[in-house]
Design an enzyme around this catalytic site. Structure first.
Site, PDB file in Angstrom:
ATOM      1  N   SER A   1       0.800  -1.219   0.000  1.00 26.26           N
ATOM      2  CA  SER A   1       0.000   0.000   0.000  1.00 26.26           C
ATOM      3  C   SER A   1       0.838   1.277   0.000  1.00 26.26           C
ATOM      4  O   SER A   1       0.317   2.354  -0.212  1.00 26.26           O
ATOM      5  CB  SER A   1      -0.941   0.005   1.212  1.00 26.26           C
ATOM      6  OG  SER A   1      -0.200   0.066   2.407  1.00 26.26           O
TER       7      SER A   1
ATOM      8  N   LYS B   1       0.581   4.092   7.050  1.00 29.26           N
ATOM      9  CA  LYS B   1      -0.072   4.943   6.051  1.00 29.26           C
ATOM     10  C   LYS B   1       0.378   6.391   6.230  1.00 29.26           C
ATOM     11  O   LYS B   1       0.992   6.736   7.237  1.00 29.26           O
ATOM     12  CB  LYS B   1      -1.606   4.879   6.217  1.00 29.26           C
ATOM     13  CG  LYS B   1      -2.236   3.509   5.953  1.00 29.26           C
ATOM     14  CD  LYS B   1      -2.263   3.152   4.487  1.00 29.26           C
ATOM     15  CE  LYS B   1      -2.910   1.790   4.270  1.00 29.26           C
ATOM     16  NZ  LYS B   1      -2.137   0.696   4.915  1.00 29.26           N
TER      17      LYS B   1
END
Lengths: 207, 207
Positions: free
Chosen positions: A124, A161
């Site tokens: 990601s 993230k």
DNA sequence: TTGCAATAAAGACATTTGTCTGGTATCTTT
DNA sequence: AAAGATACCAGACAAATGTCTTTATTGCAA
């Protein structure tokens, strides 16, 4: 009594012996010096050592076991220390993850307090050059700024993230168009820490 | 009595402390471990140490002062040392680049011989997650295998590319579609070394 | 010669340090 | 509840180790 050796020849051998032992990591005791040089008295070894200290070629920590060391290396001090690298991190607080330590990597820091490595899983964050298998170096902190890359715990799952702080809520953005942002409910997400460094080993493993 | 710490958390701190001390060259005494961890009893430190020995994470020289050390062949010498990070590298051999040392980073290696860091410039390797500003850790070697990421000197300019070995010639491939492969004339290109690790500092600088 | 410094030795002492015995409290398992 | 495991503490003992005192031998210099 043994005949006296001329010059500082014996002392030179004492010095070399101590140096070797120091390079091997374990400083010798006075009696180990005695045995290595073949003295029949502890004091003989001690006198040579003390004289080397007096000459400034050695330094010592008086009274302590194996207290002789090299004076120059004192200047260096603790340059880097090892921080643990955690592997699987999920389900529960990080404190439980300490059992799954993969290994240790050196960091240029004085204190390892609150700093640890984290093995990256998933793709990601490939957009900012963080790939699976990389190790993220994380400094524990309860909050971060918008734009920081953080480790967050969302529903008992640790994830890395980019943090975006909006009005009234936060968002966790992946850096890969194939993944969608996470907009956690308040209370279901906690910031573990901030990623301050990324390492990738192209050869071998941690060691 | 102090409240019991859950899990192997304390033992992990004991292990890290011993490792740090071993790197600094002087193994700790049991009582030094006790003091560092804040135990009020020597035995508490001893139990943790003995358990670490039982788990194989530490080894010991029974009865001797400062007798704990790391098992395996790791025990001898320092575990990590500082390697220099070179900034501008171009025009001439690397030996002249030593004057432009940016700083030092710790590496998990026994000898710094032939290992150095190199600051990345340009975007030609972004496809494999190597970005401008990153530091490539390079091990000097005169040749490499096809597919390795290498540092090469082409026409007095240092560059980092993926090495491809064809018949009769070599090619240096960027990992970015906006750049073109380099097909150097034999003799105009020399392999400096191989990239074995990549580091990116997201906060602060080298330190 | 005499005196002094350097090297070495033998024995003893004091501190540091590893080890041991026993105990308390908390948690998990039976 | 009982038993076991884990974490911790208190105190003591013994081995390892640093330090001291005294003595002896040799070489060098005044």
């Amino acid at each position: 009594m043994s005949p006296r050796t001329p010059l500082g020849e014996t002392r030179e051998r004492v010095y070399c012996f101590v140096r070797e032992r120091l390079e091997q990591g374990l400083p010798p005791t006075v009696r180990e010096v005695q045995a290595a040089l073949g003295f029949r008295a502890v004091q003989t070894a001690r006198e040579h050592l003390e004289r080397l200290v007096g000459e400034g070629r050695l330094a010592k920590q008086s009274g302590k076991a194996r207290g002789y060391y090299l004076p120059l290396e004192e200047m260096a001090g603790p340059l880097s220390i090892l921080i643990p690298v955690l592997g699987q991190v999920q389900a529960g607080a990080l404190s439980t993850a300490i059992e799954h330590i993969e290994g240790h990597i050196p960091m240029r820091t004085r204190t390892a307090e609150g700093i640890f490595g984290l093995r990256i899983r998933g793709e990601s964050m490939t957009g900012v050059g963080i790939f699976p298998g990389d190790i993220a170096v994380v400094r524990s902190q309860p909050s971060a700024e918008s734009g920081d890359i953080v480790v967050a715990l969302v529903d008992d799952e640790a994830t890395i993230k980019t943090l975006k702080i909006r009005q009234e809520r936060i968002e966790l953005h992946p850096e890969n168009p194939h993944f969608k942002p996470i907009v956690p409910f308040p209370g279901h997400c906690s910031i573990i820490g901030k990623v301050i460094e990324v390492r990738r080993f192209l050869e071998g493993g941690l060691h």
